[in-house]
Design a protein around this motif. Structure first.
Motif, PDB file in Angstrom:
ATOM      1  N   LEU A 243     -15.905  -0.344  -7.221  1.00  0.00           N
ATOM      2  CA  LEU A 243     -16.079  -1.870  -6.820  1.00  0.00           C
ATOM      3  C   LEU A 243     -15.214  -3.149  -7.602  1.00  0.00           C
ATOM      4  CD1 LEU A 243     -19.528  -2.060  -6.314  1.00  0.00           C
ATOM      5  CD2 LEU A 243     -18.148  -1.915  -4.405  1.00  0.00           C
ATOM      6  N   ARG A 244     -14.421  -2.409  -8.562  1.00  0.00           N
ATOM      7  CA  ARG A 244     -12.960  -2.860  -9.110  1.00  0.00           C
ATOM      8  C   ARG A 244     -11.920  -2.891  -9.106  1.00  0.00           C
ATOM      9  NH1 ARG A 244     -11.300  -4.054 -14.697  1.00  0.00           N
ATOM     10  NH2 ARG A 244     -11.064  -6.097 -15.019  1.00  0.00           N
ATOM     11  N   LEU A 245     -10.922  -3.146  -8.352  1.00  0.00           N
ATOM     12  CA  LEU A 245      -9.458  -1.644  -7.529  1.00  0.00           C
ATOM     13  C   LEU A 245      -8.587  -3.255  -7.668  1.00  0.00           C
ATOM     14  CD1 LEU A 245      -8.375   0.223  -6.743  1.00  0.00           C
ATOM     15  CD2 LEU A 245      -9.016  -0.535  -4.551  1.00  0.00           C
ATOM     16  N   HIS A 246      -7.225  -2.947  -8.910  1.00  0.00           N
ATOM     17  CA  HIS A 246      -6.026  -3.774  -8.565  1.00  0.00           C
ATOM     18  C   HIS A 246      -5.205  -3.348  -7.949  1.00  0.00           C
ATOM     19  CE1 HIS A 246      -7.394  -6.023 -12.266  1.00  0.00           C
ATOM     20  NE2 HIS A 246      -8.111  -5.824 -11.604  1.00  0.00           N
ATOM     21  N   THR A 247      -4.050  -3.349  -7.350  1.00  0.00           N
ATOM     22  CA  THR A 247      -3.230  -3.383  -6.539  1.00  0.00           C
ATOM     23  C   THR A 247      -2.057  -3.579  -6.498  1.00  0.00           C
ATOM     24  OG1 THR A 247      -2.888  -4.801  -4.522  1.00  0.00           O
ATOM     25  CG2 THR A 247      -5.258  -2.843  -3.945  1.00  0.00           C
ATOM     26  N   GLU A 248      -1.275  -2.950  -6.152  1.00  0.00           N
ATOM     27  CA  GLU A 248       0.347  -3.772  -6.266  1.00  0.00           C
ATOM     28  C   GLU A 248       0.784  -4.772  -5.744  1.00  0.00           C
ATOM     29  OE1 GLU A 248       3.638  -2.401  -2.781  1.00  0.00           O
ATOM     30  OE2 GLU A 248       1.650  -2.047  -2.290  1.00  0.00           O
ATOM     31  N   TYR A 249      -0.157  -5.149  -5.500  1.00  0.00           N
ATOM     32  CA  TYR A 249      -0.569  -6.726  -5.955  1.00  0.00           C
ATOM     33  C   TYR A 249      -1.275  -7.967  -6.923  1.00  0.00           C
ATOM     34  CZ  TYR A 249       1.151  -5.915  -1.151  1.00  0.00           C
ATOM     35  OH  TYR A 249       1.963  -6.073  -0.104  1.00  0.00           O
ATOM     36  N   SER A 250      -1.484  -6.848  -7.724  1.00  0.00           N
ATOM     37  CA  SER A 250      -2.220  -7.542  -8.968  1.00  0.00           C
ATOM     38  C   SER A 250      -1.058  -7.447  -9.801  1.00  0.00           C
ATOM     39  CB  SER A 250      -3.098  -7.099  -9.446  1.00  0.00           C
ATOM     40  OG  SER A 250      -3.517  -7.117 -10.606  1.00  0.00           O
ATOM     41  N   LEU A 251      -0.845  -9.510 -10.267  1.00  0.00           N
ATOM     42  CA  LEU A 251       0.671  -9.097 -11.078  1.00  0.00           C
ATOM     43  C   LEU A 251       0.891  -8.453 -12.232  1.00  0.00           C
ATOM     44  CD1 LEU A 251       0.894 -13.290  -9.634  1.00  0.00           C
ATOM     45  CD2 LEU A 251       1.259 -11.210  -9.013  1.00  0.00           C
ATOM     46  N   VAL A 252      -0.344  -8.162 -12.475  1.00  0.00           N
ATOM     47  CA  VAL A 252       0.484  -7.946 -14.384  1.00  0.00           C
ATOM     48  C   VAL A 252       0.054  -6.528 -14.657  1.00  0.00           C
ATOM     49  CG1 VAL A 252      -0.707  -7.813 -16.187  1.00  0.00           C
ATOM     50  CG2 VAL A 252      -0.754 -10.213 -14.733  1.00  0.00           C
ATOM     51  N   ASP A 253      -1.135  -5.404 -13.511  1.00  0.00           N
ATOM     52  CA  ASP A 253      -1.647  -4.576 -14.275  1.00  0.00           C
ATOM     53  C   ASP A 253      -1.878  -2.845 -13.433  1.00  0.00           C
ATOM     54  OD1 ASP A 253      -3.921  -5.157 -12.816  1.00  0.00           O
ATOM     55  OD2 ASP A 253      -5.051  -5.147 -14.593  1.00  0.00           O
ATOM     56  N   SER A 254      -1.226  -3.680 -11.729  1.00  0.00           N
ATOM     57  CA  SER A 254      -1.384  -2.032 -11.633  1.00  0.00           C
ATOM     58  C   SER A 254      -0.392  -1.496 -10.272  1.00  0.00           C
ATOM     59  CB  SER A 254      -2.637  -2.354 -10.338  1.00  0.00           C
ATOM     60  OG  SER A 254      -2.601  -1.470  -9.310  1.00  0.00           O
ATOM     61  N   THR A 255      -0.354  -0.720 -10.226  1.00  0.00           N
ATOM     62  CA  THR A 255       0.862  -0.138  -9.059  1.00  0.00           C
ATOM     63  C   THR A 255       0.380   0.509  -8.145  1.00  0.00           C
ATOM     64  OG1 THR A 255       1.297   1.492  -9.857  1.00  0.00           O
ATOM     65  CG2 THR A 255       2.799   0.091 -10.348  1.00  0.00           C
ATOM     66  N   VAL A 256      -0.959   0.428  -7.272  1.00  0.00           N
ATOM     67  CA  VAL A 256      -1.985   1.231  -6.445  1.00  0.00           C
ATOM     68  C   VAL A 256      -1.341   0.469  -4.918  1.00  0.00           C
ATOM     69  CG1 VAL A 256      -4.064   1.750  -5.450  1.00  0.00           C
ATOM     70  CG2 VAL A 256      -3.655   1.731  -8.411  1.00  0.00           C
ATOM     71  N   ARG A 257      -0.652   2.125  -4.469  1.00  0.00           N
ATOM     72  CA  ARG A 257      -0.199   1.164  -3.173  1.00  0.00           C
ATOM     73  C   ARG A 257      -0.887   1.434  -2.032  1.00  0.00           C
ATOM     74  NH1 ARG A 257       5.133  -0.213  -2.428  1.00  0.00           N
ATOM     75  NH2 ARG A 257       5.946   0.102  -4.814  1.00  0.00           N
ATOM     76  N   LEU A 258      -1.552   0.036  -1.205  1.00  0.00           N
ATOM     77  CA  LEU A 258      -2.733   0.493   0.073  1.00  0.00           C
ATOM     78  C   LEU A 258      -2.479   2.168   0.926  1.00  0.00           C
ATOM     79  CD1 LEU A 258      -2.196  -2.669   1.042  1.00  0.00           C
ATOM     80  CD2 LEU A 258      -4.181  -2.494  -0.985  1.00  0.00           C
ATOM     81  N   LYS A 259      -1.716   2.164   0.805  1.00  0.00           N
ATOM     82  CA  LYS A 259      -1.549   3.429   2.247  1.00  0.00           C
ATOM     83  C   LYS A 259      -1.560   4.510   1.992  1.00  0.00           C
ATOM     84  CE  LYS A 259       1.161   5.286   6.725  1.00  0.00           C
ATOM     85  NZ  LYS A 259       2.521   4.959   6.780  1.00  0.00           N
TER      86      LYS A 259
END
Length: 76
Positions: A7-23
């Motif tokens: 319930l607290r996931l940051h993706t690559e679109y989180s400008l500061v702190d993540s590199t998680v890609r959606l696919k």
């Protein structure tokens, strides 16, 4: 079905702190049989449409949110 939902996931679109890609995220979530995932990128909703579509395609319930900082101004 797993009882865990992140319930607290940051993706690559989180400008500061993540590199998680959606696919790859949804591929792994399907492997783990997660019922839901929550998008909570930092200060934006840039991933909203892609996240929502990817979640539905994977059969995972999307939960949408964002991390925002609310500043209190001193004085009147």
């Amino acid at each position: 079905m797993s009882g865990f939902a992140h319930l607290r996931l940051h993706t690559e679109y989180s400008l500061v702190d993540s590199t998680v890609r959606l696919k790859p995220l949804f591929a792994r979530a399907r492997e783990l049989k997660l019922p839901a995932l929550a998008l909570c990128d930092e200060a934006n909703l840039f991933a909203l449409v892609k996240f929502y579509r990817a979640a539905h395609a994977a059969g995972i319930k999307p939960v949408i949110g964002t991390d925002i900082e609310v500043l209190q101004q001193d004085g009147p």
